[in-house]
Design a protein around this motif. Structure first.
Motif, PDB file in Angstrom:
ATOM      1  N   THR A  34     -26.977  14.729  29.024  1.00 24.08           N
ATOM      2  CA  THR A  34     -28.055  14.414  29.963  1.00 24.08           C
ATOM      3  C   THR A  34     -28.800  13.191  29.448  1.00 24.08           C
ATOM      4  O   THR A  34     -29.238  13.169  28.296  1.00 24.08           O
ATOM      5  CB  THR A  34     -29.019  15.599  30.121  1.00 24.08           C
ATOM      6  OG1 THR A  34     -28.264  16.744  30.560  1.00 24.08           O
ATOM      7  CG2 THR A  34     -30.098  15.296  31.152  1.00 24.08           C
ATOM      8  N   VAL A  35     -28.898  12.195  30.305  1.00 19.86           N
ATOM      9  CA  VAL A  35     -29.615  10.956  29.974  1.00 19.86           C
ATOM     10  C   VAL A  35     -30.462  10.561  31.168  1.00 19.86           C
ATOM     11  O   VAL A  35     -30.143  10.898  32.307  1.00 19.86           O
ATOM     12  CB  VAL A  35     -28.655   9.799  29.606  1.00 19.86           C
ATOM     13  CG1 VAL A  35     -27.914  10.087  28.322  1.00 19.86           C
ATOM     14  CG2 VAL A  35     -27.680   9.504  30.715  1.00 19.86           C
ATOM     15  N   PRO A  36     -31.563   9.850  30.929  1.00 22.69           N
ATOM     16  CA  PRO A  36     -32.367   9.378  32.051  1.00 22.69           C
ATOM     17  C   PRO A  36     -31.594   8.328  32.851  1.00 22.69           C
ATOM     18  O   PRO A  36     -30.910   7.479  32.269  1.00 22.69           O
ATOM     19  CB  PRO A  36     -33.600   8.736  31.401  1.00 22.69           C
ATOM     20  CG  PRO A  36     -33.502   8.998  29.942  1.00 22.69           C
ATOM     21  CD  PRO A  36     -32.130   9.496  29.644  1.00 22.69           C
ATOM     22  N   GLY A  37     -31.698   8.413  34.166  1.00 25.10           N
ATOM     23  CA  GLY A  37     -31.071   7.407  35.013  1.00 25.10           C
ATOM     24  C   GLY A  37     -31.670   6.041  34.736  1.00 25.10           C
ATOM     25  O   GLY A  37     -32.880   5.918  34.540  1.00 25.10           O
ATOM     26  N   ARG A  38     -30.855   5.023  34.714  1.00 23.79           N
ATOM     27  CA  ARG A  38     -31.327   3.682  34.365  1.00 23.79           C
ATOM     28  C   ARG A  38     -32.218   3.093  35.443  1.00 23.79           C
ATOM     29  O   ARG A  38     -33.012   2.204  35.170  1.00 23.79           O
ATOM     30  CB  ARG A  38     -30.152   2.761  34.041  1.00 23.79           C
ATOM     31  CG  ARG A  38     -29.215   2.519  35.192  1.00 23.79           C
ATOM     32  CD  ARG A  38     -27.915   1.878  34.706  1.00 23.79           C
ATOM     33  NE  ARG A  38     -26.995   1.669  35.801  1.00 23.79           N
ATOM     34  CZ  ARG A  38     -26.264   2.620  36.362  1.00 23.79           C
ATOM     35  NH1 ARG A  38     -26.335   3.864  35.912  1.00 23.79           N
ATOM     36  NH2 ARG A  38     -25.449   2.341  37.353  1.00 23.79           N
ATOM     37  N   LYS A  39     -32.116   3.581  36.682  1.00 20.15           N
ATOM     38  CA  LYS A  39     -32.971   3.078  37.765  1.00 20.15           C
ATOM     39  C   LYS A  39     -34.102   4.055  38.079  1.00 20.15           C
ATOM     40  O   LYS A  39     -35.246   3.660  38.180  1.00 20.15           O
ATOM     41  CB  LYS A  39     -32.139   2.814  39.021  1.00 20.15           C
ATOM     42  CG  LYS A  39     -31.121   1.693  38.831  1.00 20.15           C
ATOM     43  CD  LYS A  39     -30.244   1.539  40.048  1.00 20.15           C
ATOM     44  CE  LYS A  39     -29.144   0.509  39.781  1.00 20.15           C
ATOM     45  NZ  LYS A  39     -28.145   0.495  40.821  1.00 20.15           N
ATOM     46  N   SER A  40     -33.749   5.333  38.218  1.00 18.70           N
ATOM     47  CA  SER A  40     -34.741   6.333  38.631  1.00 18.70           C
ATOM     48  C   SER A  40     -35.531   6.909  37.467  1.00 18.70           C
ATOM     49  O   SER A  40     -36.641   7.387  37.650  1.00 18.70           O
ATOM     50  CB  SER A  40     -34.043   7.491  39.357  1.00 18.70           C
ATOM     51  OG  SER A  40     -33.264   8.243  38.433  1.00 18.70           O
ATOM     52  N   GLY A  41     -34.923   6.934  36.285  1.00 16.77           N
ATOM     53  CA  GLY A  41     -35.555   7.587  35.141  1.00 16.77           C
ATOM     54  C   GLY A  41     -35.399   9.105  35.175  1.00 16.77           C
ATOM     55  O   GLY A  41     -35.762   9.788  34.224  1.00 16.77           O
ATOM     56  N   ARG A  42     -34.845   9.639  36.256  1.00 13.46           N
ATOM     57  CA  ARG A  42     -34.632  11.096  36.365  1.00 13.46           C
ATOM     58  C   ARG A  42     -33.434  11.510  35.530  1.00 13.46           C
ATOM     59  O   ARG A  42     -32.466  10.760  35.410  1.00 13.46           O
ATOM     60  CB  ARG A  42     -34.418  11.490  37.822  1.00 13.46           C
ATOM     61  CG  ARG A  42     -35.661  11.335  38.668  1.00 13.46           C
ATOM     62  CD  ARG A  42     -35.508  12.003  40.027  1.00 13.46           C
ATOM     63  NE  ARG A  42     -34.275  11.603  40.684  1.00 13.46           N
ATOM     64  CZ  ARG A  42     -34.201  10.870  41.782  1.00 13.46           C
ATOM     65  NH1 ARG A  42     -35.296  10.489  42.393  1.00 13.46           N
ATOM     66  NH2 ARG A  42     -33.037  10.547  42.304  1.00 13.46           N
ATOM     67  N   PRO A  43     -33.467  12.711  34.965  1.00 11.59           N
ATOM     68  CA  PRO A  43     -32.340  13.167  34.147  1.00 11.59           C
ATOM     69  C   PRO A  43     -31.051  13.238  34.969  1.00 11.59           C
ATOM     70  O   PRO A  43     -31.045  13.745  36.087  1.00 11.59           O
ATOM     71  CB  PRO A  43     -32.754  14.568  33.704  1.00 11.59           C
ATOM     72  CG  PRO A  43     -34.205  14.669  33.964  1.00 11.59           C
ATOM     73  CD  PRO A  43     -34.535  13.697  35.041  1.00 11.59           C
ATOM     74  N   ARG A  44     -29.989  12.726  34.396  1.00 14.44           N
ATOM     75  CA  ARG A  44     -28.656  12.753  35.005  1.00 14.44           C
ATOM     76  C   ARG A  44     -27.722  13.443  34.026  1.00 14.44           C
ATOM     77  O   ARG A  44     -27.698  13.100  32.841  1.00 14.44           O
ATOM     78  CB  ARG A  44     -28.145  11.338  35.285  1.00 14.44           C
ATOM     79  CG  ARG A  44     -29.048  10.541  36.205  1.00 14.44           C
ATOM     80  CD  ARG A  44     -28.996  11.117  37.590  1.00 14.44           C
ATOM     81  NE  ARG A  44     -29.787  10.309  38.502  1.00 14.44           N
ATOM     82  CZ  ARG A  44     -30.173  10.729  39.666  1.00 14.44           C
ATOM     83  NH1 ARG A  44     -29.853  11.942  40.075  1.00 14.44           N
ATOM     84  NH2 ARG A  44     -30.884   9.966  40.454  1.00 14.44           N
ATOM     85  N   SER A  45     -26.960  14.411  34.503  1.00 11.10           N
ATOM     86  CA  SER A  45     -26.100  15.211  33.627  1.00 11.10           C
ATOM     87  C   SER A  45     -24.637  15.079  34.021  1.00 11.10           C
ATOM     88  O   SER A  45     -24.315  14.981  35.203  1.00 11.10           O
ATOM     89  CB  SER A  45     -26.498  16.683  33.695  1.00 11.10           C
ATOM     90  OG  SER A  45     -27.818  16.853  33.241  1.00 11.10           O
TER      91      SER A  45
END
Length: 158
Positions: A34-45
């Motif tokens: 899980t990392v923060p989205g590069r555009k949204s900053g929301r967690p992406r898994s």
């Protein structure tokens, strides 16, 4: 070999694996990155299969331009989860030269992952030589334990 887009079935399968892991059910060697989205900053898994080589833990990007790879590069840190246990990690991308021995070891360390690379058209037979030749095309990250902040002090080692 082409750098084709991921197969259509990949996103639904990945989502199912993430849900199963969130329920606390482990699925073999698979972990959820899980990392923060590069555009949204929301967690992406996304599911991945880290492996140990020479005392370090690595993960290989199965598609050169996969969103999780781009997000990991941008964020530099995230979490690795297995079932309900999570660990904060730093994603340290290897140079092509550093990645060669890691990629060469991949077929032996993650034999179930070889089929994915074959179906994606990145390798034909899945040999160590073919994987080593992906250096500079497919991202390889070393996962280093990251400092734990007070907010993450409940993290358990994997």
């Amino acid at each position: 070999m082409s750098d084709a887009k991921p197969p259509a079935w990949l996103k639904p399968i990945n989502k199912a694996v993430v849900v199963v892991q969130k329920l606390g059910i482990t699925t073999g060697p698979v972990r959820v990155l899980t990392v923060p989205g590069r555009k949204s900053g929301r967690p992406r898994s996304t599911p991945a299969t880290p492996f140990t080589l020479g005392g370090a833990v690595y993960v290989v990007g199965g598609h050169p331009r996969a969103d999780w790879v781009l997000n990991a590069r941008a964020a530099g840190a995230g979490t690795v989860t297995r079932g309900r246990a999570s660990q904060r990690v730093a994603f340290v991308e290897l140079s092509a030269e550093q990645a060669r021995p890691v990629l060469r070891a991949f077929p032996a360390k993650v034999p179930r992952g070889v089929g994915f690379f074959k179906r994606s058209g990145l390798v034909q037979r899945g040999t160590a030589d073919e994987f080593e030749a992906l250096a500079g095309r497919c991202a390889v990250f070393r996962l280093d334990a990251a400092p734990v902040s007070n907010a993450q002090s409940g993290d358990k080692p994997l």
